[in-house]
Design a protein around this motif. Structure first.
Motif, mmCIF file in Angstrom:
data_model
loop_
_atom_site.group_PDB
_atom_site.id
_atom_site.type_symbol
_atom_site.label_atom_id
_atom_site.label_comp_id
_atom_site.label_asym_id
_atom_site.label_seq_id
_atom_site.Cartn_x
_atom_site.Cartn_y
_atom_site.Cartn_z
ATOM 1 N N UNK A 4 0.854 -1.188 0.000
ATOM 2 C CA UNK A 4 0.000 0.000 0.000
ATOM 3 C C UNK A 4 0.890 1.238 0.000
ATOM 4 N N UNK A 5 0.290 2.332 -0.394
ATOM 5 C CA UNK A 5 0.943 3.627 -0.267
ATOM 6 C C UNK A 5 -0.138 4.668 -0.044
ATOM 7 N N UNK A 6 0.258 5.801 0.464
ATOM 8 C CA UNK A 6 -0.672 6.894 0.711
ATOM 9 C C UNK A 6 -0.307 8.060 -0.188
ATOM 10 N N UNK A 7 -1.320 8.739 -0.691
ATOM 11 C CA UNK A 7 -1.120 9.953 -1.488
ATOM 12 C C UNK A 7 -1.763 11.097 -0.707
ATOM 13 N N UNK A 8 -0.980 12.111 -0.427
ATOM 14 C CA UNK A 8 -1.505 13.248 0.325
ATOM 15 C C UNK A 8 -2.540 14.012 -0.490
ATOM 16 N N UNK A 9 -3.536 14.553 0.223
ATOM 17 C CA UNK A 9 -4.464 15.472 -0.425
ATOM 18 C C UNK A 9 -3.647 16.604 -1.025
ATOM 19 N N UNK A 10 -3.995 16.993 -2.225
ATOM 20 C CA UNK A 10 -3.249 18.032 -2.913
ATOM 21 C C UNK A 10 -2.208 17.477 -3.874
ATOM 22 N N UNK A 11 -1.950 16.173 -3.803
ATOM 23 C CA UNK A 11 -0.973 15.552 -4.695
ATOM 24 C C UNK A 11 -1.665 14.557 -5.640
ATOM 25 N N UNK A 12 -2.911 14.843 -5.963
ATOM 26 C CA UNK A 12 -3.706 13.922 -6.780
ATOM 27 C C UNK A 12 -3.146 13.747 -8.191
ATOM 28 N N UNK A 13 -2.256 14.638 -8.634
ATOM 29 C CA UNK A 13 -1.693 14.523 -9.978
ATOM 30 C C UNK A 13 -0.932 13.215 -10.158
ATOM 31 N N UNK A 14 -0.504 12.567 -9.070
ATOM 32 C CA UNK A 14 0.241 11.307 -9.177
ATOM 33 C C UNK A 14 -0.669 10.082 -9.271
ATOM 34 N N UNK A 15 -1.969 10.271 -9.118
ATOM 35 C CA UNK A 15 -2.871 9.121 -9.120
ATOM 36 C C UNK A 15 -2.839 8.355 -10.438
ATOM 37 N N UNK A 16 -2.732 9.035 -11.557
ATOM 38 C CA UNK A 16 -2.641 8.366 -12.852
ATOM 39 C C UNK A 16 -1.381 7.523 -12.964
ATOM 40 N N UNK A 17 -0.271 8.030 -12.412
ATOM 41 C CA UNK A 17 0.984 7.281 -12.397
ATOM 42 C C UNK A 17 0.798 5.969 -11.642
ATOM 43 N N UNK A 18 0.233 6.054 -10.433
ATOM 44 C CA UNK A 18 0.049 4.843 -9.636
ATOM 45 C C UNK A 18 -0.981 3.905 -10.251
ATOM 46 N N UNK A 19 -2.011 4.452 -10.871
ATOM 47 C CA UNK A 19 -2.996 3.625 -11.556
ATOM 48 C C UNK A 19 -2.314 2.806 -12.655
ATOM 49 N N UNK A 20 -1.400 3.405 -13.363
ATOM 50 C CA UNK A 20 -0.665 2.711 -14.410
ATOM 51 C C UNK A 20 0.215 1.597 -13.890
ATOM 52 N N UNK A 21 0.528 1.629 -12.609
ATOM 53 C CA UNK A 21 1.314 0.569 -11.973
ATOM 54 C C UNK A 21 0.423 -0.483 -11.315
ATOM 55 N N UNK A 22 -0.896 -0.301 -11.415
ATOM 56 C CA UNK A 22 -1.817 -1.274 -10.836
ATOM 57 C C UNK A 22 -2.290 -0.951 -9.432
ATOM 58 N N UNK A 23 -1.954 0.222 -8.923
ATOM 59 C CA UNK A 23 -2.416 0.616 -7.593
ATOM 60 C C UNK A 23 -3.828 1.180 -7.718
ATOM 61 N N UNK A 24 -4.708 0.728 -6.850
ATOM 62 C CA UNK A 24 -6.090 1.189 -6.859
ATOM 63 C C UNK A 24 -6.473 1.678 -5.470
ATOM 64 N N UNK A 25 -7.575 2.388 -5.405
ATOM 65 C CA UNK A 25 -8.094 2.880 -4.131
ATOM 66 C C UNK A 25 -8.438 1.682 -3.253
ATOM 67 N N UNK A 26 -7.839 1.607 -2.089
ATOM 68 C CA UNK A 26 -8.087 0.498 -1.160
ATOM 69 C C UNK A 26 -9.340 0.709 -0.323
ATOM 70 N N UNK A 27 -10.060 1.780 -0.617
ATOM 71 C CA UNK A 27 -11.305 2.079 0.055
ATOM 72 C C UNK A 27 -11.181 2.022 1.579
ATOM 73 N N UNK A 28 -10.161 2.723 2.055
ATOM 74 C CA UNK A 28 -10.021 2.866 3.507
ATOM 75 C C UNK A 28 -9.522 4.272 3.792
ATOM 76 N N UNK A 29 -9.849 4.743 4.924
ATOM 77 C CA UNK A 29 -9.402 6.048 5.381
ATOM 78 C C UNK A 29 -8.276 5.813 6.382
#
Length: 147
Positions: A116-141
């Motif tokens: 797992x990894x965490x992405x800080x609020x405000x750094x959402x621009x990296x979400x596409x990068x992680x999606x391309x590596x197979x990382x998805x929202x783990x649906x947890x807070x």
């Protein structure tokens, strides 16, 4: 990857675990990538990661220069990645992917089955990068507090 061993990717970057001589370059990289925060001492974060065999900082080195990093750790249940950073001049080159793969390799060799990894609020621009590596929202807070 054990301490002192290296692997190379197609970008001619050697991946290995951080040493004392690398710490200042790692901190400068984290600062250049906007990953440091005033309440976290990045030198202490490196030292803490190196203190036990269940965590490390994997770095990518080109020549004598640290150009990427990922702090990897295993909490006994899952692996975590922090401080994934790539020299801003090399972003978009595939080095980020290679760095994450190197850190995941370290975790895999440690017996980790999920990461797992965490992405800080405000750094959402990296979400596409992680999606391309197979990382998805783990649906947890993720909640936390300082001790």
């Amino acid at each position: 990857m054990t301490a002192g061993s290296t692997t190379r990717d197609a970008l001619d970057v050697a991946f290995r675990e951080v040493t004392d001589d690398d710490v200042e370059q790692v901190v400068a990289l984290w600062e250049a990538c906007g990953l440091t925060r005033p309440w976290n001492d990045p030198r202490r974060d490196v030292a803490d990661a190196r203190r036990t065999p269940t965590s490390t900082v994997v770095i990518g080195v080109a020549g004598d220069r640290v150009v990427s990093s990922a702090l990897a750790g295993y909490d006994g249940h899952r692996g975590w990645l922090y401080y994934v950073a790539v020299d801003p001049q090399r972003q978009g080159s595939g080095l980020g992917r290679a760095t994450v793969v190197a850190a995941e390799g370290w975790l895999r060799r440690a017996g980790v089955h999920k990461v797992r990894l965490m992405v800080r609020h405000g750094n959402e621009r990296v979400l596409g990068f992680y999606d391309g590596l197979g990382y998805t929202d783990s649906e947890c807070l993720v909640l936390g507090r300082d001790l």
